[in-house]
Design a protein around this motif. Structure first.
Motif, PDB file in Angstrom:
ATOM      1  N   TRP A 609       0.832  -1.197   0.000  1.00  0.00           N
ATOM      2  CA  TRP A 609       0.000   0.000   0.000  1.00  0.00           C
ATOM      3  C   TRP A 609       0.873   1.256   0.000  1.00  0.00           C
ATOM      4  O   TRP A 609       0.631   2.216  -0.741  1.00  0.00           O
ATOM      5  CB  TRP A 609      -0.905  -0.039   1.231  1.00  0.00           C
ATOM      6  CG  TRP A 609      -1.991   0.979   1.247  1.00  0.00           C
ATOM      7  CD1 TRP A 609      -2.132   2.046   0.415  1.00  0.00           C
ATOM      8  CD2 TRP A 609      -3.101   1.039   2.147  1.00  0.00           C
ATOM      9  NE1 TRP A 609      -3.246   2.774   0.744  1.00  0.00           N
ATOM     10  CE2 TRP A 609      -3.864   2.171   1.800  1.00  0.00           C
ATOM     11  CE3 TRP A 609      -3.519   0.261   3.212  1.00  0.00           C
ATOM     12  CZ2 TRP A 609      -5.011   2.528   2.489  1.00  0.00           C
ATOM     13  CZ3 TRP A 609      -4.665   0.609   3.901  1.00  0.00           C
ATOM     14  CH2 TRP A 609      -5.407   1.726   3.537  1.00  0.00           C
ATOM     15  N   GLN A 610       1.881   1.267   0.870  1.00  0.00           N
ATOM     16  CA  GLN A 610       2.726   2.445   0.993  1.00  0.00           C
ATOM     17  C   GLN A 610       3.582   2.681  -0.248  1.00  0.00           C
ATOM     18  O   GLN A 610       3.833   3.820  -0.640  1.00  0.00           O
ATOM     19  CB  GLN A 610       3.624   2.292   2.237  1.00  0.00           C
ATOM     20  CG  GLN A 610       4.505   3.480   2.525  1.00  0.00           C
ATOM     21  CD  GLN A 610       3.703   4.722   2.895  1.00  0.00           C
ATOM     22  OE1 GLN A 610       2.569   4.618   3.348  1.00  0.00           O
ATOM     23  NE2 GLN A 610       4.291   5.895   2.684  1.00  0.00           N
ATOM     24  N   LYS A 616      -2.196  10.158   1.146  1.00  0.00           N
ATOM     25  CA  LYS A 616      -1.840  11.562   1.055  1.00  0.00           C
ATOM     26  C   LYS A 616      -2.954  12.421   1.642  1.00  0.00           C
ATOM     27  O   LYS A 616      -4.090  11.980   1.777  1.00  0.00           O
ATOM     28  CB  LYS A 616      -1.583  11.974  -0.402  1.00  0.00           C
ATOM     29  CG  LYS A 616      -0.383  11.283  -1.033  1.00  0.00           C
ATOM     30  CD  LYS A 616      -0.165  11.766  -2.463  1.00  0.00           C
ATOM     31  CE  LYS A 616       1.033  11.086  -3.093  1.00  0.00           C
ATOM     32  NZ  LYS A 616       1.264  11.530  -4.489  1.00  0.00           N
ATOM     33  N   ARG A 617      -2.590  13.645   1.961  1.00  0.00           N
ATOM     34  CA  ARG A 617      -3.571  14.589   2.498  1.00  0.00           C
ATOM     35  C   ARG A 617      -4.393  15.166   1.352  1.00  0.00           C
ATOM     36  O   ARG A 617      -3.852  15.736   0.408  1.00  0.00           O
ATOM     37  CB  ARG A 617      -2.867  15.720   3.247  1.00  0.00           C
ATOM     38  CG  ARG A 617      -3.805  16.838   3.706  1.00  0.00           C
ATOM     39  CD  ARG A 617      -3.011  17.948   4.359  1.00  0.00           C
ATOM     40  NE  ARG A 617      -3.850  19.066   4.714  1.00  0.00           N
ATOM     41  CZ  ARG A 617      -4.120  20.091   3.924  1.00  0.00           C
ATOM     42  NH1 ARG A 617      -3.593  20.121   2.697  1.00  0.00           N
ATOM     43  NH2 ARG A 617      -4.895  21.090   4.331  1.00  0.00           N
ATOM     44  N   ASN A 644      -5.998   8.085  -1.136  1.00  0.00           N
ATOM     45  CA  ASN A 644      -5.099   7.871  -2.258  1.00  0.00           C
ATOM     46  C   ASN A 644      -5.928   7.579  -3.498  1.00  0.00           C
ATOM     47  O   ASN A 644      -7.163   7.635  -3.463  1.00  0.00           O
ATOM     48  CB  ASN A 644      -4.103   6.749  -1.964  1.00  0.00           C
ATOM     49  CG  ASN A 644      -4.788   5.495  -1.455  1.00  0.00           C
ATOM     50  OD1 ASN A 644      -5.996   5.323  -1.616  1.00  0.00           O
ATOM     51  ND2 ASN A 644      -4.035   4.616  -0.842  1.00  0.00           N
ATOM     52  N   THR A 645      -5.251   7.222  -4.555  1.00  0.00           N
ATOM     53  CA  THR A 645      -5.955   7.063  -5.828  1.00  0.00           C
ATOM     54  C   THR A 645      -6.916   5.888  -5.802  1.00  0.00           C
ATOM     55  O   THR A 645      -8.054   5.985  -6.264  1.00  0.00           O
ATOM     56  CB  THR A 645      -4.938   6.882  -6.966  1.00  0.00           C
ATOM     57  OG1 THR A 645      -4.010   7.969  -6.931  1.00  0.00           O
ATOM     58  CG2 THR A 645      -5.644   6.857  -8.318  1.00  0.00           C
ATOM     59  N   HIS A 646      -6.479   4.773  -5.269  1.00  0.00           N
ATOM     60  CA  HIS A 646      -7.293   3.555  -5.260  1.00  0.00           C
ATOM     61  C   HIS A 646      -7.667   3.196  -3.822  1.00  0.00           C
ATOM     62  O   HIS A 646      -7.421   2.090  -3.347  1.00  0.00           O
ATOM     63  CB  HIS A 646      -6.539   2.402  -5.917  1.00  0.00           C
ATOM     64  CG  HIS A 646      -6.061   2.708  -7.301  1.00  0.00           C
ATOM     65  ND1 HIS A 646      -6.910   2.803  -8.387  1.00  0.00           N
ATOM     66  CD2 HIS A 646      -4.814   2.979  -7.789  1.00  0.00           C
ATOM     67  CE1 HIS A 646      -6.217   3.086  -9.477  1.00  0.00           C
ATOM     68  NE2 HIS A 646      -4.936   3.207  -9.144  1.00  0.00           N
ATOM     69  N   MET A 647      -8.242   4.178  -3.148  1.00  0.00           N
ATOM     70  CA  MET A 647      -8.581   3.991  -1.734  1.00  0.00           C
ATOM     71  C   MET A 647      -9.571   2.855  -1.537  1.00  0.00           C
ATOM     72  O   MET A 647      -9.457   2.061  -0.599  1.00  0.00           O
ATOM     73  CB  MET A 647      -9.161   5.292  -1.181  1.00  0.00           C
ATOM     74  CG  MET A 647      -9.330   5.304   0.324  1.00  0.00           C
ATOM     75  SD  MET A 647      -7.732   5.354   1.146  1.00  0.00           S
ATOM     76  CE  MET A 647      -8.240   5.437   2.865  1.00  0.00           C
ATOM     77  N   THR A 648     -10.519   2.737  -2.422  1.00  0.00           N
ATOM     78  CA  THR A 648     -11.547   1.707  -2.272  1.00  0.00           C
ATOM     79  C   THR A 648     -10.953   0.305  -2.347  1.00  0.00           C
ATOM     80  O   THR A 648     -11.335  -0.591  -1.584  1.00  0.00           O
ATOM     81  CB  THR A 648     -12.617   1.883  -3.357  1.00  0.00           C
ATOM     82  OG1 THR A 648     -13.130   3.215  -3.318  1.00  0.00           O
ATOM     83  CG2 THR A 648     -13.760   0.901  -3.152  1.00  0.00           C
TER      84      THR A 648
END
Length: 935
Positions: A609-610, A616-617, A644-648
């Motif tokens: 993930w990292q 990010k904020r 983030n971009t693909h949080m889901t």
């Protein structure tokens, strides 16, 4: 230049001659009777004599049916009062004679009145008057040809300010343009740098708007939008609202002013808007609102707080002027004259009064100049023509400077440099709030009189103030205190667990796994502090780092605590769901490996993930909101998120993994719900913890997602879920141990006897063993003990048959099988006899003992006489077979069956050792025992 011609005693230029010929073309009869007066140069008595009567032409609409006639009716008393005061002062060698000519506010009639005054009237030195803009502009344009100077007291149209076109025109009343410098000064006072204008399509207001635009550009004030309208201003007002100027300058006539104020329907009033309108409307003009679609009440609501700008009719400074009277004293005399004549007052009466004084001072100065020239003429034949007189009058007028009832009277390029007043509409009436001195260029606002609808002056635009939706500090403090208490409790449990780690009660509950549970709980507690930190307490960069740190801490803490619980629950399930009753040893090392595997999966997910898509904020902005304190600003709330971009996708992976872990824990908790072991008393509480945590996590995750735009609610729910889950888990695991240690320290060694109850499950038809402790010895339990004894004997018999079958299959011969000596039968009886099943009373012991020891030889050592004659292989119960069977069964029973019922310790390693030689067998009465290592 072409030679001038004389007509009616006046010297005329070609321009004035052309104008007069045009008039005469329509009035041929009048031309024939027009008198020819002598020139000034032929009669010097008007400036050289004393007590001369000097005629002044007065042009005003006097007919009551004429437009603006009400102004003129209130002017005549002021003019007569000024002439009277001039005569009473005795400082002037002449007296002014005024002759009023009615212009009827009509161009044609006004020109005829002007022509009649020139042709049939006396020789007028100056023209006083001019009320209607159109009539005044036509006459003023021809004054240069007639060598006359006009002084107006009521013509405010900006058109007359053009000195190239109207060089001989003066006015004691400030022009409509005179309010523009005052407005700019007022805007600068409140630091308003952005305005919008709304103007009616009339030449008068268009000229004012153009001049205002120039003044605003000089002052570096932005015009957000300029709108003009003819009839209905609604569309233009809507456009103004879109452009968002909050200081609105309006220039229109009275009836349309009421329509513009119907901006009430567009909510363009109140604390966010400041209307600045002309002050030339008639008093209480809003009472005519019945002719519009706006009621008086709504109109008054929309009007509240507007600022009107207009000239000051009378000076507010009570200083004695040129007449020797203060403005108040003059006003009292003027009011008496009005009462005597029964006419209404005019707002221009003070300018008319000062105008007569201007004429008097001008003519006095011109007479002094002419007399001075006459004395210097050595030939004593001094004459002066109209051109010279007109030029002298013009020059002297520009030098005028005195203090009158309207303030300091002074001209600049023919324009009056007067005083502009500011009034504000407050609670149904106009209140003076300040004034602007055009001569000194000073704005003077009266203290504590200006009232704005909000707590402060409105802004010149809608200032959008970003407001962070942060976590309430008192809420964060309260939850932090609760979290600290929880961490102190966890520390106390850790101290208790480490201190008593060698105690049997703690040792049998796996102290290492307990330490992991405490560690996971403390990590979960610590994540609450990080969840409560937002951009109000840390920088943006620190907040972005916190996004990662708090996620790692919470996930690792959750897995550590509940992974250890699930591992312990799994061990209980694995042991007590073993239907074959085989001995199963599951040590702590294996449980640590399980927890480590769970953490390894977490680390793999978090590292990926990292690296791939770090948190990010992000800032989420919401729609504009009104300021709760009523200030003239708009609040745009924003909220900081860790995304983030693909949080889901990442959340789905974490939720799926934790969900499976939670489901597995719930399954184990359900399977072991009937297990109750006093020595291992946390298995039941672990199941309760798993249930509570599972339910709270589901509820907390759902509610937290739904309240993501409410940080206080979200933080409160997340913190309470973490606190509840961690606290309830730690309390259920350690509080019972603590209570047991305090009330019964030897409970672990005393309660080692178990009771197995086999219950048939309805849903899966599997055998479930219920293990309970026997704590009381009473008569009612004796029957149960005897039943258990019989069941165990039957089980041994079944096992004997199974072993015999195995022996027969192996076809062992008597020679190969060692026989058991006869004297071993007593030991066998001791082993297979179930004695002293419970530690009760001595009476119960004897009863059980007698029952269990009845005819042991008959059961095990005696032979049936009916079978004596049978062959060795024909009867399985023959002595030979018994000896062979026992020689094989004893070692097997010793290691396989007797440990399950408590007869042999696991430390016995020799299969040939006698049961009676075991220390545990010798010193303790036979009982059903289960030796469980590492629970």
């Amino acid at each position: 230049m072409a030679p001038s011609r004389r007509h009616c005693g006046w010297e005329m230029t070609p321009l004035s001659g052309y104008l007069l010929l045009s008039i005469l073309a329509f009035q041929p009869v009048l031309a024939k009777v027009c008198n020819d007066y002598t020139r000034h140069g032929q009669d010097n008595s008007w400036f050289s004599g004393d007590d001369e009567k000097l005629p002044i032409m007065v042009l005003m609409p006097m007919n009551e049916s004429a437009l603006m006639s009400s102004i003129s009716q209130g002017i005549e008393p002021a003019v007569q009062l000024a002439i009277q005061h001039i005569r009473e002062s005795q400082n002037y060698k002449f007296s002014l004679i005024t002759k009023i000519y009615d212009t009827e506010c009509d161009n044609a009639k006004g020109l005829r009145a002007f022509f009649d005054a020139i042709c049939y009237g006396p020789k007028h030195l100056m023209i006083f008057g001019g009320v209607c803009p159109s009539v005044t502009s036509i006459i003023a344009e021809s004054l240069e040809g007639w060598n006359l100077v006009q002084l107006s007291f009521a013509a405010t149209t900006p058109v007359l300010a053009d000195k190239k076109k109207y060089p001989n025109f003066f006015r004691t009343v400030p022009s409509d343009n005179a309010v523009n410098p005052a407005v700019v000064k007022f805007l600068n006072f409140y630091n308003w740098s952005r305005v919008g204008t709304l103007t009616q399509d009339v030449q008068r207001f268009s000229e004012v708007r153009n001049d205002l635009t120039n003044e605003l550009e000089k002052a570096d004030i932005q015009i957000a939008d300029t709108e003009s309208f003819s009839n209905d201003p609604c569309v233009n007002v809507k456009k103004l609202k879109v452009s968002d100027p909050q200081n609105l300058l309006e220039y229109n006539q009275n009836p349309l002013g009421m329509k513009v104020m119907s901006a009430y329907n567009l909510n363009m009033y109140g604390s966010k808007y400041q209307w600045i309108i002309p002050g030339w409307y008639q008093g209480n003009w809003w009472e005519q609102a019945n002719s519009t679609n706006c009621t008086t009440r709504k109109l008054l609501t929309a009007m509240e707080g507007y600022i009107a700008v207009d000239f000051e009719p009378l000076s507010a400074k009570q200083v004695k002027g040129i007449s020797g009277r203060t403005p108040k004293e003059y006003e009292r005399e003027y009011s008496k004259e009005l009462q005597q004549k029964g006419v209404e007052p005019s707002k221009y009466h003070g300018f008319a009064y000062d105008g007569i004084w201007v004429i008097a001072k001008t003519l006095t100065r011109v007479m002094d100049l002419l007399q001075h020239k006459e004395r210097q003429d050595m030939y004593h034949n001094f004459t002066v023509d109209d051109r010279e007189v007109g030029k002298l009058v013009l020059d002297v007028m520009n030098e005028t400077n005195f203090y009158g009832v309207t303030g300091q009277v002074m001209f600049r390029n023919g324009e009056r440099m007067g005083t502009i007043k500011f009034t504000q509409f407050q609670e149904g009436q106009e209140v003076k709030v300040g004034e602007y001195n055009a001569i000194a260029d000073v704005l003077d606002l009266i203290n504590n009189t200006m009232r704005f609808q909000g707590v402060e002056p409105p802004k010149d635009r809608t200032f959008v103030r970003l407001q962070r939706r942060n976590i309430n500090v008192p809420l964060y403090s309260i939850l932090s205190v609760i979290t600290i208490l929880g961490m102190l409790m966890a520390g106390a449990f850790l101290f208790f667990n480490i201190k008593n780690r060698n105690h049997r009660l703690i040792k049998m509950s796996s102290p290492y796994m307990n330490n992991l549970i405490i560690l996971g709980g403390m990590l979960s507690y610590s994540s609450i502090f990080l969840f409560g930190l937002d951009g109000a307490l840390v920088s943006d960069k620190e907040f972005e780092a916190l996004c990662t740190v708090r996620t790692w801490i919470l996930i690792v803490g959750y897995t550590t605590a509940f992974g250890a619980m699930f591992a312990k629950t799994w061990r209980v399930h694995a042991i007590f769901k073993n239907v074959k009753m085989k001995k199963k040893i599951i040590k702590d090392q294996k449980l640590l490996i399980i927890v480590g595997g769970m953490l390894l999966i977490d680390l793999c997910i978090l590292i990926c993930w990292q690296i791939v898509d770090p948190l990010k904020r992000t800032v989420e902005e919401y729609s504009l909101e009104a300021d709760p304190q009523g200030r003239d600003i708009a609040i745009r709330p924003f909220l900081e998120h860790c995304e983030n971009t693909h949080m889901t996708i990442w959340l789905g992976i974490v939720y799926a993994y934790k969900g499976l872990l939670m489901l597995f824990g719930c399954f184990l908790a359900w399977e072991t719900r009937n297990v109750s072991i006093p020595a291992l008393n946390d298995s039941k509480y672990i199941g309760m913890s798993v249930y509570n945590v599972g339910i709270m996590c589901i509820i907390g995750a759902a509610v937290s997602f739904l309240t993501r735009d409410q940080p206080n609610v979200q933080f409160c729910i997340v913190a309470l879920v973490i606190i509840f889950c961690s606290t309830i888990t730690l309390c259920l695991v350690f509080v019972p141990k603590f209570i047991t240690m305090r009330t019964n320290p030897d409970a672990a060694t005393q309660n080692r006897r178990l009771k197995f109850n086999t219950n048939q499950k309805k849903e899966d038809s599997k055998t479930s063993t219920s293990v309970t402790s026997v704590n009381q010895a009473n008569t009612s339990r004796l029957d149960g003990l005897q039943t258990d004894n019989h069941r165990l004997r039957m089980k041994i018999t079944e096992l004997d048959k199974e072993l015999e079958e195995v022996t027969m299959q192996l076809q062992d011969t008597p020679e190969k099988t060692p026989y058991i000596k006869q004297n071993h039968y007593g030991d066998v009886n001791n082993i297979l006899s179930i004695r002293n099943f419970t530690e009760g009373k001595e009476g119960e012991k004897s009863i059980v003992k007698n029952h269990l020891e009845q005819k042991p030889q008959a059961q095990w050592g005696s032979m049936d006489p009916s079978r004596i004659n049978r062959g060795p292989l024909e009867d399985i119960n023959s002595p030979e077979h018994i000896q062979r069977r026992l020689s094989l069964q004893l070692p097997i029973l010793h290691h396989a069956y007797l440990p399950s019922i408590g007869g042999v310790d696991a430390s016995c390693t020799s299969p040939n050792a006698s049961p009676g030689s075991s220390p545990r067998h010798r010193h303790m009465p036979p009982s059903y025992r289960v030796m469980v290592s590492g629970l």
